[in-house]
Design a protein around this motif. Structure first.
Motif, short mmCIF file in Angstrom:
data_model
loop_
_atom_site.label_atom_id
_atom_site.label_comp_id
_atom_site.label_asym_id
_atom_site.label_seq_id
_atom_site.Cartn_x
_atom_site.Cartn_y
_atom_site.Cartn_z
N ASP A 212 0.79 -1.23 0.00
CA ASP A 212 0.00 0.00 0.00
C ASP A 212 0.83 1.28 0.00
O ASP A 212 0.29 2.38 0.14
N PHE A 213 2.16 1.15 -0.16
CA PHE A 213 3.01 2.34 -0.09
C PHE A 213 4.34 1.99 -0.73
O PHE A 213 4.91 0.93 -0.45
N ILE A 214 4.84 2.85 -1.60
CA ILE A 214 6.13 2.60 -2.22
C ILE A 214 7.09 3.71 -1.82
O ILE A 214 6.72 4.89 -1.84
N CYS A 215 8.29 3.33 -1.44
CA CYS A 215 9.25 4.32 -0.94
C CYS A 215 10.66 3.98 -1.38
O CYS A 215 11.18 2.90 -1.11
N GLU A 216 11.27 4.93 -2.08
CA GLU A 216 12.70 4.83 -2.39
C GLU A 216 13.49 5.26 -1.16
O GLU A 216 13.06 6.14 -0.42
N ILE A 217 14.63 4.65 -0.96
CA ILE A 217 15.46 4.98 0.20
C ILE A 217 16.78 5.60 -0.26
O ILE A 217 17.42 5.11 -1.18
#
Length: 466
Positions: A212-217
């Motif tokens: 439910d959430f996409i995040c680049e680090i």
């Protein structure tokens, strides 16, 4: 046309910025126009649901933008209509206009006439270290403090934050989702105090939200890449699913601009990763750092389209001709700018950068931590500030300002033709009570529901009566 704002205007915004944040957090809004409200479907008697597990369903009475309305040559309003969205396997399968024959037998939900906005993106935030979710704690006074003083303070704070950092990161993710953001880029501390623990904890939080959430680090050497001697830790981080090599003020913190930037870029080249550096320096050293980074990308084609400069305050010091030349070089090399749309003394040349073809994105930075207590996690607030500072208060320019919060995706193109959503697009959007995107930017109404690839990830909608 884009226009500059006077210093008095910026001074006013500086004084009222906190009020703006409060309005964003509490969801203050002028509400829908009378016409939009009249068309809103009354779903008071329908059951509210907070989870949609169906892979194929209908979402009725979604308000979509159809075009601009003009008074002569002036755009004065945005025309909308109600549609039923057919969602299948995380995509928009079809848009059914009002009165159309709908596919039979599908689960049906109700948007109640609310406006759909494209997926909102928070492209500069620190999910790994925050006071959010804990007791109120204001930052220490900054007067007379250097960035090195702040780093020394952080060295004492990190051991206290790490035990709850997973839960607090999840709390921030929920906050972002409630504001419509399901795509983010988070900087994550890599430092001698926390080692790789901050990264490990952030990854644990993100694994719980992989649907439910996409995040680049970004692996962020907050205490200085050279100053804290974390080259080895940074390289380890690159093997843990990190997408970007970070950096920080190579002159003010590391004391060796070229050596610091060379070390950062070398990690990126060795690992095939991108770069996203914090550059706060406004001295000539900041300008020199920007030019050196552009030179480095030009010499290394593998870095093209993979470098972001966050903040980039040194651009505020450039004269018009030098800015135009620098912006052209940034654009030619696919280098992007991440800005928090600062108010106060710094007037970032964001419209000029965009006009030159530089991709400009925005983010929260700090929600509440030892750097700042003012973050709302709301990218509509950033679009609102952008409109106030650069674009103006008319219908057209308000609607265009939304782009900074959506990665350039707008419901209507510049000529007023529908650009989003289209069949085949990801079913990612947020619902709000505004009548159009211009009103959403101006009034920042609360978002009632957020969808990511067809999944309801925040808020609620109504289940249509059978």
């Amino acid at each position: 046309m884009q226009h500059a704002v006077s210093q008095s205007r910026r001074a006013f915004l500086s004084r009222t910025g906190q009020l703006t944040t409060v309005a964003a957090v509490t969801g203050l809004t002028g509400g829908m126009s009378r016409e939009a409200a009249a068309e809103t479907t009354n779903c008071a008697e329908s059951a509210t649901v907070t989870t949609v597990k169906d892979s194929h369903y209908l979402l009725g009475n979604v308000r979509l933008e159809e075009g601009f309305e003009r008074d002569g040559d002036v755009i004065v309003a945005t025309r909308t209509a109600l549609y039923t969205l057919e969602v299948k396997d995380g995509k928009v399968a079809a848009l059914h206009a009002a009165g159309a024959t709908l596919p039979a037998g599908l689960p049906t939900y109700e948007a109640g006439g609310q406006l759909a906005l494209p997926t909102i993106r928070d492209m500069h935030i620190h999910l790994d270290k925050t006071f959010y979710g804990g007791a109120w704690q204001a930052p220490r006074p900054r007067q007379g403090k250097t960035i090195m003083d702040m780093i020394a303070l952080e060295e004492k704070l990190l051991p206290k934050l790490l035990p709850t950092s997973v839960q607090r990161a999840e709390g921030l993710i929920a906050l972002l989702q409630s504001k419509g953001s399901t795509i983010a880029r988070s900087h994550c501390n890599i430092d001698p105090v926390s080692g790789l623990k901050s990264l490990e904890h952030l990854k644990l939080a993100l694994e719980k939200h992989q649907d439910d959430f996409i995040c680049e680090i970004v692996a962020f050497p907050q205490h200085g890449l050279l100053h804290s001697k974390v080259d080895g830790l940074m390289r380890e981080a690159m093997q843990m699913g990190v997408e970007y090599v970070g950096g920080l003020d190579p002159t003010n913190v590391d004391g060796a601009m070229e050596k610091s930037l060379d070390a950062m870029f070398q990690i990126a080249l060795d690992t095939g990763k991108g770069v996203d550096i914090h550059l706060h320096e406004t001295s000539p050293a900041g300008v020199a750092a920007i030019n050196y980074m552009i030179d480095t990308v030009e010499k290394n084609p593998a870095l093209k389209d993979k470098v972001t400069i966050s903040h980039a305050f040194a651009l505020t010091t450039l004269g018009p001709e030098v800015l135009e030349e620098t912006a052209a070089r940034l654009a030619a090399n696919g280098m992007t700018i991440a800005s928090t749309v600062p108010i106060g003394g710094l007037m970032m040349p964001l419209p000029q950068l965009s006009k030159a073809g530089v991709f400009v994105m925005t983010g929260t930075d700090s929600v509440i931590d030892h750097w700042s207590p003012f973050g709302s996690g709301d990218m509509l607030e950033k679009a609102n500030l952008y409109a106030q500072l650069y674009r103006g208060s008319d219908e057209y320019h308000l609607s265009r300002s939304l782009a900074i919060s959506t990665g350039g995706v707008l419901p209507l193109d510049n000529d007023g033709n529908r650009a989003w959503p289209k069949p085949g697009d990801d079913a990612g959007f947020t619902l709000t009570t505004a009548s159009c995107s211009a009103e959403a930017v101006a009034r920042m109404p609360a978002r009632s529901a957020t969808f990511y690839k067809g999944r309801l990830v925040s808020g609620g909608i109504s289940k249509a009566s059978s």
